[in-house]
Motif scaffolding. Sequence first.
Motif, mmCIF file in Angstrom:
data_model
loop_
_atom_site.group_PDB
_atom_site.id
_atom_site.type_symbol
_atom_site.label_atom_id
_atom_site.label_comp_id
_atom_site.label_asym_id
_atom_site.label_seq_id
_atom_site.Cartn_x
_atom_site.Cartn_y
_atom_site.Cartn_z
ATOM 1 N N THR A 64 -4.572 0.016 -13.628
ATOM 2 C CA THR A 64 -3.899 -0.834 -14.438
ATOM 3 C C THR A 64 -4.457 -0.863 -16.014
ATOM 4 N N TRP A 150 -10.935 -5.039 -0.764
ATOM 5 C CA TRP A 150 -9.790 -5.766 -1.377
ATOM 6 C C TRP A 150 -10.019 -6.935 -0.912
ATOM 7 N N THR A 180 -2.477 -10.056 -9.992
ATOM 8 C CA THR A 180 -1.944 -8.828 -10.752
ATOM 9 C C THR A 180 -3.670 -8.280 -11.423
ATOM 10 N N ILE A 184 -4.457 -5.695 -7.688
ATOM 11 C CA ILE A 184 -3.891 -4.353 -8.036
ATOM 12 C C ILE A 184 -4.907 -3.501 -8.612
ATOM 13 N N THR A 185 -5.706 -3.836 -9.578
ATOM 14 C CA THR A 185 -6.505 -3.106 -9.993
ATOM 15 C C THR A 185 -7.409 -2.675 -8.975
ATOM 16 N N ILE A 187 -7.021 -1.881 -5.905
ATOM 17 C CA ILE A 187 -6.600 -1.025 -4.695
ATOM 18 C C ILE A 187 -7.083 0.404 -4.558
#
Lengths: 224, 102
Positions: A64, A150, A180, A184-185, A187
Amino acid sequence: MHIMEGFLPPMWAAFWFAISLPVVVYGIIKLNKLIKEKPQTKSLLAVAGAFAFVLSALKLPSVTGSCSHPTGTGLGAICFGPAIASVLATIVLLFQALFLAHGGLTTLGANVFSMGIVGPVVAYIVFKTCRKVNLGVLIAVFFAAALGNWATYVTTSIQLALAFPAIDGGFMESFKIFATIFAITQIPLAIFEGLLTALIMKYIIQVRGDITDQLNVTTKAVSS
Amino acid sequence: MRSKLLSLILMLIAVLIVSVQPICLAQEEVEEEEEEVWGGADGEAGDQIIVINPNYEPWFESIWEPPSGEIESMLFSLQAAIGALIIGLFFGYYYALKKQET
């Protein structure tokens, strides 16, 4: 996943403290009991703590375009259970809050909850489940550490969304924004943490397989 | 022995891929975006809080902050070094002990 100092309203800060504190106290009691009953596990305990120290200091770039870091708490959770892992995480978070202005004292409760409680609990459950369905130890470690990492970041997103619901759309809208940033960063970093934890576990089993046997980490692997 | 070496190499490659690929992937974004790239996700979340709730004032400041970015990096490396030292000691000690036994 560090919520910055002062960035949680006092009510939420107190709320997360109230939840985290009993778990950490329980962890300290369990830790003392473990050292008394199985003093030979002390060296592995030091490694689990040190592993969290190293990993949470590594800020890695992610897809990201921002940087985030692994947590390193999966190893402790797999070897010693989530309660003891929460004590290790608290030490790391306290160090970072005091010396690095990373995270904070007022947000410590919330950060301990995400990194020290939810992450390790998820890692522990995933590990035990993987072992139950007869997956190899290292594969189970990989999934446990990756998902634990996570889960930590998803928890941070939930915590921030609860404290700061958007004016339009409320909790869900805020959750989307924070997820977001964090989820997401995280993963690729979660996969990274999973691999690294499996790697170190491989070596731990090589040099001190006797301890991991005693802690019921490797015992069921004998049959496979 | 050979399979052990192989699994080690595979794992190291995987670790490399995971840590290096984002830099290549996000190269395009770097040019487009004007805001700070490769900043911390934690700080970004802080910025978003202000966007969602512009009236929010952080009510507590860090007691002590590293005086500069360099000192902060130094302290971060120190944190990693302390951990790496302990891990190295553990593996070195028990590796040698095991070798002596055999």
